[in-house]
Design a protein around this motif. Structure first.
Motif, PDB file in Angstrom:
ATOM      1  N   LEU A   1      -8.329  -5.236 -25.560  1.00  0.00           N
ATOM      2  CA  LEU A   1      -7.938  -5.766 -24.248  1.00  0.00           C
ATOM      3  C   LEU A   1      -8.125  -4.689 -23.182  1.00  0.00           C
ATOM      4  O   LEU A   1      -8.666  -4.946 -22.109  1.00  0.00           O
ATOM      5  CB  LEU A   1      -6.476  -6.218 -24.305  1.00  0.00           C
ATOM      6  CG  LEU A   1      -5.932  -6.894 -23.067  1.00  0.00           C
ATOM      7  CD1 LEU A   1      -6.431  -8.315 -23.004  1.00  0.00           C
ATOM      8  CD2 LEU A   1      -4.415  -6.879 -23.075  1.00  0.00           C
ATOM      9  N   ARG A   2      -7.677  -3.469 -23.478  1.00  0.00           N
ATOM     10  CA  ARG A   2      -7.792  -2.383 -22.505  1.00  0.00           C
ATOM     11  C   ARG A   2      -9.237  -1.883 -22.421  1.00  0.00           C
ATOM     12  O   ARG A   2      -9.712  -1.560 -21.339  1.00  0.00           O
ATOM     13  CB  ARG A   2      -6.899  -1.205 -22.877  1.00  0.00           C
ATOM     14  CG  ARG A   2      -5.412  -1.475 -22.829  1.00  0.00           C
ATOM     15  CD  ARG A   2      -4.953  -1.808 -21.423  1.00  0.00           C
ATOM     16  NE  ARG A   2      -3.647  -1.273 -21.081  1.00  0.00           N
ATOM     17  CZ  ARG A   2      -2.510  -1.592 -21.650  1.00  0.00           C
ATOM     18  NH1 ARG A   2      -2.479  -2.449 -22.647  1.00  0.00           N
ATOM     19  NH2 ARG A   2      -1.373  -1.063 -21.234  1.00  0.00           N
ATOM     20  N   LEU A   3      -9.931  -1.789 -23.556  1.00  0.00           N
ATOM     21  CA  LEU A   3     -11.281  -1.213 -23.552  1.00  0.00           C
ATOM     22  C   LEU A   3     -12.310  -2.251 -23.083  1.00  0.00           C
ATOM     23  O   LEU A   3     -12.880  -2.138 -21.994  1.00  0.00           O
ATOM     24  CB  LEU A   3     -11.625  -0.713 -24.952  1.00  0.00           C
ATOM     25  CG  LEU A   3     -13.023  -0.117 -25.124  1.00  0.00           C
ATOM     26  CD1 LEU A   3     -13.206   1.103 -24.245  1.00  0.00           C
ATOM     27  CD2 LEU A   3     -13.288   0.248 -26.579  1.00  0.00           C
TER      28      LEU A   3
ATOM     29  N   GLY B   1      -1.978  -7.350 -20.423  1.00  0.00           N
ATOM     30  CA  GLY B   1      -1.674  -6.673 -21.680  1.00  0.00           C
ATOM     31  C   GLY B   1      -0.225  -6.756 -22.050  1.00  0.00           C
ATOM     32  O   GLY B   1       0.552  -7.496 -21.450  1.00  0.00           O
ATOM     33  N   GLY B   2       0.124  -5.959 -23.035  1.00  0.00           N
ATOM     34  CA  GLY B   2       1.496  -5.928 -23.510  1.00  0.00           C
ATOM     35  C   GLY B   2       1.646  -4.733 -24.412  1.00  0.00           C
ATOM     36  O   GLY B   2       0.826  -3.821 -24.378  1.00  0.00           O
ATOM     37  N   THR B   3       2.678  -4.729 -25.230  1.00  0.00           N
ATOM     38  CA  THR B   3       2.825  -3.630 -26.175  1.00  0.00           C
ATOM     39  C   THR B   3       2.911  -4.211 -27.571  1.00  0.00           C
ATOM     40  O   THR B   3       3.242  -5.386 -27.739  1.00  0.00           O
ATOM     41  CB  THR B   3       4.060  -2.763 -25.836  1.00  0.00           C
ATOM     42  OG1 THR B   3       3.967  -1.533 -26.534  1.00  0.00           O
ATOM     43  CG2 THR B   3       5.360  -3.454 -26.189  1.00  0.00           C
ATOM     44  N   LYS B   4       2.579  -3.393 -28.563  1.00  0.00           N
ATOM     45  CA  LYS B   4       2.590  -3.888 -29.935  1.00  0.00           C
ATOM     46  C   LYS B   4       3.263  -2.854 -30.821  1.00  0.00           C
ATOM     47  O   LYS B   4       2.928  -1.679 -30.767  1.00  0.00           O
ATOM     48  CB  LYS B   4       1.159  -4.128 -30.418  1.00  0.00           C
ATOM     49  CG  LYS B   4       1.123  -4.734 -31.793  1.00  0.00           C
ATOM     50  CD  LYS B   4      -0.280  -4.953 -32.281  1.00  0.00           C
ATOM     51  CE  LYS B   4      -0.281  -5.598 -33.661  1.00  0.00           C
ATOM     52  NZ  LYS B   4       0.563  -4.928 -34.653  1.00  0.00           N
ATOM     53  N   LEU B   5       4.220  -3.321 -31.603  1.00  0.00           N
ATOM     54  CA  LEU B   5       4.938  -2.437 -32.507  1.00  0.00           C
ATOM     55  C   LEU B   5       4.543  -2.750 -33.942  1.00  0.00           C
ATOM     56  O   LEU B   5       4.184  -3.878 -34.256  1.00  0.00           O
ATOM     57  CB  LEU B   5       6.457  -2.623 -32.343  1.00  0.00           C
ATOM     58  CG  LEU B   5       7.005  -2.433 -30.927  1.00  0.00           C
ATOM     59  CD1 LEU B   5       8.498  -2.734 -30.903  1.00  0.00           C
ATOM     60  CD2 LEU B   5       6.741  -1.020 -30.425  1.00  0.00           C
ATOM     61  N   GLY B   6       4.609  -1.744 -34.797  1.00  0.00           N
ATOM     62  CA  GLY B   6       4.369  -1.993 -36.223  1.00  0.00           C
ATOM     63  C   GLY B   6       3.515  -0.929 -36.866  1.00  0.00           C
ATOM     64  O   GLY B   6       2.713  -0.265 -36.200  1.00  0.00           O
TER      65      GLY B   6
ATOM     66  N   ILE C   1      -2.713   4.319 -28.043  1.00  0.00           N
ATOM     67  CA  ILE C   1      -4.180   4.384 -27.936  1.00  0.00           C
ATOM     68  C   ILE C   1      -4.653   3.528 -26.757  1.00  0.00           C
ATOM     69  O   ILE C   1      -5.490   3.944 -25.951  1.00  0.00           O
ATOM     70  CB  ILE C   1      -4.830   3.912 -29.253  1.00  0.00           C
ATOM     71  CG1 ILE C   1      -4.495   4.895 -30.376  1.00  0.00           C
ATOM     72  CG2 ILE C   1      -6.346   3.768 -29.087  1.00  0.00           C
ATOM     73  CD1 ILE C   1      -4.884   4.416 -31.759  1.00  0.00           C
ATOM     74  N   ALA C   2      -4.077   2.338 -26.641  1.00  0.00           N
ATOM     75  CA  ALA C   2      -4.526   1.407 -25.592  1.00  0.00           C
ATOM     76  C   ALA C   2      -4.271   1.972 -24.192  1.00  0.00           C
ATOM     77  O   ALA C   2      -5.132   1.874 -23.301  1.00  0.00           O
ATOM     78  CB  ALA C   2      -3.809   0.064 -25.761  1.00  0.00           C
ATOM     79  N   THR C   3      -3.106   2.591 -24.002  1.00  0.00           N
ATOM     80  CA  THR C   3      -2.812   3.125 -22.659  1.00  0.00           C
ATOM     81  C   THR C   3      -3.707   4.325 -22.354  1.00  0.00           C
ATOM     82  O   THR C   3      -4.170   4.489 -21.221  1.00  0.00           O
ATOM     83  CB  THR C   3      -1.326   3.525 -22.526  1.00  0.00           C
ATOM     84  OG1 THR C   3      -0.994   4.455 -23.558  1.00  0.00           O
ATOM     85  CG2 THR C   3      -0.419   2.318 -22.601  1.00  0.00           C
ATOM     86  N   ALA C   4      -3.964   5.148 -23.367  1.00  0.00           N
ATOM     87  CA  ALA C   4      -4.842   6.312 -23.158  1.00  0.00           C
ATOM     88  C   ALA C   4      -6.249   5.862 -22.785  1.00  0.00           C
ATOM     89  O   ALA C   4      -6.905   6.476 -21.935  1.00  0.00           O
ATOM     90  CB  ALA C   4      -4.880   7.177 -24.421  1.00  0.00           C
ATOM     91  N   VAL C   5      -6.708   4.803 -23.409  1.00  0.00           N
ATOM     92  CA  VAL C   5      -8.040   4.259 -23.094  1.00  0.00           C
ATOM     93  C   VAL C   5      -8.111   3.879 -21.617  1.00  0.00           C
ATOM     94  O   VAL C   5      -9.074   4.227 -20.910  1.00  0.00           O
ATOM     95  CB  VAL C   5      -8.340   3.031 -23.984  1.00  0.00           C
ATOM     96  CG1 VAL C   5      -9.492   2.206 -23.420  1.00  0.00           C
ATOM     97  CG2 VAL C   5      -8.650   3.465 -25.410  1.00  0.00           C
ATOM     98  N   ALA C   6      -7.086   3.185 -21.138  1.00  0.00           N
ATOM     99  CA  ALA C   6      -7.102   2.726 -19.739  1.00  0.00           C
ATOM    100  C   ALA C   6      -7.102   3.911 -18.779  1.00  0.00           C
ATOM    101  O   ALA C   6      -7.829   3.919 -17.774  1.00  0.00           O
ATOM    102  CB  ALA C   6      -5.895   1.824 -19.479  1.00  0.00           C
TER     103      ALA C   6
ATOM    104  N   THR D   1      -6.781  -5.863 -31.329  1.00  0.00           N
ATOM    105  CA  THR D   1      -6.768  -6.747 -30.151  1.00  0.00           C
ATOM    106  C   THR D   1      -6.198  -6.069 -28.898  1.00  0.00           C
ATOM    107  O   THR D   1      -6.828  -6.112 -27.834  1.00  0.00           O
ATOM    108  CB  THR D   1      -6.017  -8.054 -30.476  1.00  0.00           C
ATOM    109  OG1 THR D   1      -6.697  -8.668 -31.568  1.00  0.00           O
ATOM    110  CG2 THR D   1      -5.996  -8.998 -29.301  1.00  0.00           C
ATOM    111  N   PRO D   2      -5.014  -5.424 -28.969  1.00  0.00           N
ATOM    112  CA  PRO D   2      -4.499  -4.789 -27.737  1.00  0.00           C
ATOM    113  C   PRO D   2      -5.395  -3.653 -27.243  1.00  0.00           C
ATOM    114  O   PRO D   2      -5.462  -3.391 -26.042  1.00  0.00           O
ATOM    115  CB  PRO D   2      -3.136  -4.239 -28.165  1.00  0.00           C
ATOM    116  CG  PRO D   2      -2.784  -4.957 -29.414  1.00  0.00           C
ATOM    117  CD  PRO D   2      -4.072  -5.308 -30.089  1.00  0.00           C
TER     118      PRO D   2
END
Ligand SMILES: NC(=O)c1ccc[n+]([C@@H]2O[C@H](COP(=O)([O-])OP(=O)(O)OC[C@H]3O[C@@H](n4cnc5c(N)ncnc54)[C@H](OP(=O)(O)O)[C@@H]3O)[C@@H](O)[C@H]2O)c1
Length: 237
Positions: free
Chosen positions: A104-106, A83-88, A146-151, A100-101
């Protein structure tokens, strides 16, 4: 040699936290398999570590994940560090760019667990990768939050659903990996130095420090459904 005779698979082992975990597990006697998004990144990393198997894998591709795990035999522990991080802003780019990110986690973690579980030995575990933005959301990094919370939540729910297999998550804070070069480009050093100054420990974490925590999650047979934070106290400030 705490990991002698243990087979450890590290998804996203070609760089950063995954790479550091692969290196430390190898030094402690594990048989290590790593993946990167390409054969080149995976093999370059493997050569730096030692006698390590290396494969290309995109964990959003369910069939590829199934093929990858089908060729492996017994597995003791799996780390998903992809994974990675996404800004915007939510209004920039397409919906798919934002999804997409999170997928990736879900979906990525689901694909890995479904494919790897039949190969898991007794006492085995999965470790997912969350992150600081679960507890301390950063404006502009809403997708990452959101992605980190999912993991992290996935570790807690699967620890119940698929017991006695153990599921945990590592939650890194700001960690000195190639991810920040991708995100910040030339501003990397300046931004990380500024962040370091705000942290109780006054420094950015090294990837091997996160790796130490990952290996302890794998090793401790009484730890499941846990999220370990390696964030220099960032959640406190
Ligand atoms: N560094 C931090 O400060 C920090 C903080 C909080 C959370 N995290 C999280 O920790 C995890 C690891 O970060 P890192 O800093 O170690 O990043 P990194 O150095 O950029 O490494 C990312 C790894 O994921 C692989 N990867 C990317 N997309 C993939 C996909 N679709 N399928 C399979 N593998 C994929 C990459 O392969 P290639 O080498 O081929 O590109 C690489 O091995 C990420 O999930 C990140 O969000 C990092």
């Amino acid at each position: 040699m705490a990991f002698r005779n243990k087979n450890i698979v590290i998804i996203g082992g070609s760089s950063g936290i995954g790479f550091a975990t692969a290196q430390l597990a190898y030094q402690q006697g594990a048989t290590v398999t790593i993946t990167g998004t390409s054969t080149a990144t995976a093999q370059q990393a493997a050569q730096l570590i030692g006698n390590v198997a290396a494969y290309p894998l995109d964990i959003t591709d369910e069939h590829a994940v199934n093929r990858f795990f089908n060729q492996l035999t017994a597995i003791d522990h799996v780390l998903v560090s992809a994974g990675g991080t996404k800004l915007g802003s939510l209004f920039e780019g397409s919906v798919a760019d934002h999804a997409t990110p999170i997928q990736l986690r879900l979906l990525g973690n689901i694909h890995v667990v479904r494919a790897a579980t039949p190969k898991l030995r007794s006492g085995g575990s999965f470790t997912f990768t969350g992150g600081l933005s679960t507890d301390r959301p950063v404006s502009g990094a809403w997708v990452s939050g959101i992605a980190t919370a999912v993991a992290e939540q996935m570790a807690r729910v699967l620890a119940l659903d698929l017991a006695p297999i153990r599921f945990n998550a590592i939650s890194p804070g700001y960690t000195d990996t190639p991810m920040w070069t991708n995100v910040l480009g030339d501003n990397r050093e300046q931004v990380l130095a500024t962040v370091a100054h705000t942290l109780p420990v006054k420094r950015i974490a090294r990837p091997d420090e996160v790796a130490q925590a990952v290996l302890s999650l794998m090793q401790n047979k009484s730890v499941t459904g846990e999220v370990i934070h390696v964030d220099g106290g960032a959640r406190l400030v």
